[in-house]
Design an enzyme around this catalytic site. Structure first.
Site, PDB file in Angstrom:
ATOM      1  N   HIS A 173       0.854  -1.190   0.000  1.00  0.00           N
ATOM      2  CA  HIS A 173       0.000   0.000   0.000  1.00  0.00           C
ATOM      3  C   HIS A 173       0.891   1.240   0.000  1.00  0.00           C
ATOM      4  O   HIS A 173       2.030   1.209   0.466  1.00  0.00           O
ATOM      5  CB  HIS A 173      -0.896   0.018   1.232  1.00  0.00           C
ATOM      6  CG  HIS A 173      -1.965  -1.022   1.228  1.00  0.00           C
ATOM      7  ND1 HIS A 173      -3.030  -0.995   2.083  1.00  0.00           N
ATOM      8  CD2 HIS A 173      -2.140  -2.128   0.457  1.00  0.00           C
ATOM      9  CE1 HIS A 173      -3.813  -2.031   1.851  1.00  0.00           C
ATOM     10  NE2 HIS A 173      -3.281  -2.740   0.872  1.00  0.00           N
ATOM     11  N   GLU A 209       0.940   3.954   1.762  1.00  0.00           N
ATOM     12  CA  GLU A 209       1.419   4.424   3.068  1.00  0.00           C
ATOM     13  C   GLU A 209       2.599   3.589   3.559  1.00  0.00           C
ATOM     14  O   GLU A 209       3.600   4.128   4.043  1.00  0.00           O
ATOM     15  CB  GLU A 209       0.283   4.379   4.099  1.00  0.00           C
ATOM     16  CG  GLU A 209      -0.848   5.333   3.803  1.00  0.00           C
ATOM     17  CD  GLU A 209      -1.878   4.787   2.808  1.00  0.00           C
ATOM     18  OE1 GLU A 209      -2.805   5.530   2.458  1.00  0.00           O
ATOM     19  OE2 GLU A 209      -1.749   3.616   2.369  1.00  0.00           O
ATOM     20  N   CYS A 211      -5.641   2.393   5.614  1.00  0.00           N
ATOM     21  CA  CYS A 211      -6.328   1.226   6.181  1.00  0.00           C
ATOM     22  C   CYS A 211      -5.758   0.938   7.567  1.00  0.00           C
ATOM     23  O   CYS A 211      -4.740   1.492   7.971  1.00  0.00           O
ATOM     24  CB  CYS A 211      -6.172   0.017   5.255  1.00  0.00           C
ATOM     25  SG  CYS A 211      -4.518  -0.699   5.237  1.00  0.00           S
ATOM     26  N   CYS A 255      -2.071  -0.178   7.555  1.00  0.00           N
ATOM     27  CA  CYS A 255      -1.141   0.926   7.283  1.00  0.00           C
ATOM     28  C   CYS A 255      -1.028   1.832   8.505  1.00  0.00           C
ATOM     29  O   CYS A 255       0.058   2.315   8.832  1.00  0.00           O
ATOM     30  CB  CYS A 255      -1.598   1.723   6.069  1.00  0.00           C
ATOM     31  SG  CYS A 255      -1.401   0.832   4.515  1.00  0.00           S
TER      32      CYS A 255
END
Length: 190
Positions: free
Chosen positions: A129, A131, A159, A162
């Protein structure tokens, strides 16, 4: 009198001087405007490069030329808006290679230390992801795992995994979205 040669399969468009491998062309023919010169150059480029590369470049040029002004200019030049625009640039990068439309950056003491476009599809890694990519990039650049005092700017709400990664790394605060919503300090899931 000069002899000009058009190059058929080379990046440069025109060379001057005798060269038997090149085809002679007429020199001195001038187009009446800058637009004419740009069109002529585009035609030569299209002939010398493959069509797909030329079209991709044209699309990129059109996209860049038609892009709206940076968010920092729209919002009034705040630092947070500047960092969000950097995250949005990471999102555009991820989209350019067909990945999910997410981007993030990590800022420490007013300096961008980590950039993260989504690489989930590109790397076939469900944990890549934006992040987490920004956090990994900052850790790699700084040579340490702990990022106390850092701020994470993301194009969307991180999320829970993250957020947990940001908490473990010691990130102090998270902002997301074009409105720069303050998500507070990252927390570990219970």
């Amino acid at each position: 009198m000069r002899t000009c040669y058009a190059m058929s399969n080379a990046p440069s468009l025109l060379t001057v001087g005798p060269n038997p491998s090149l085809e002679p062309t007429r020199c001195g023919a001038r187009l009446s405007s800058n637009v004419g010169r740009h069109i002529a150059a585009a035609v030569l480029i299209e002939r010398s490069l493959n069509r797909r590369t030329f079209l991709a470049g044209a699309v990129a040029l059109a996209t860049f030329a038609l892009r709206p002004p940076a968010l920092a200019q729209v919002v009034g030049g705040t630092q947070e808006a500047r960092w969000y625009e950097a995250a949005a640039e990471m999102r555009r990068l991820a989209q350019s290679w067909g990945d999910q439309p997410y981007g993030a950056v990590l800022v420490l003491e007013g300096v961008l230390v980590g950039e993260g476009p989504s690489r989930v599809v590109k790397n076939q890694d469900p944990d890549a992801h934006a992040e987490r990519e920004a956090i990994r990039d900052a850790q790699r650049k700084l040579g340490r795992l702990q990022l106390q005092g850092a701020v994470l700017y993301s194009t969307s709400r991180p999320c829970s995994l993250c957020e947990a990664a940001a908490a473990r790394a010691g990130v102090n605060r998270m902002y997301f979205g074009p409105s720069l919503t303050d998500a507070g300090a990252p927390r570990q899931p219970r």
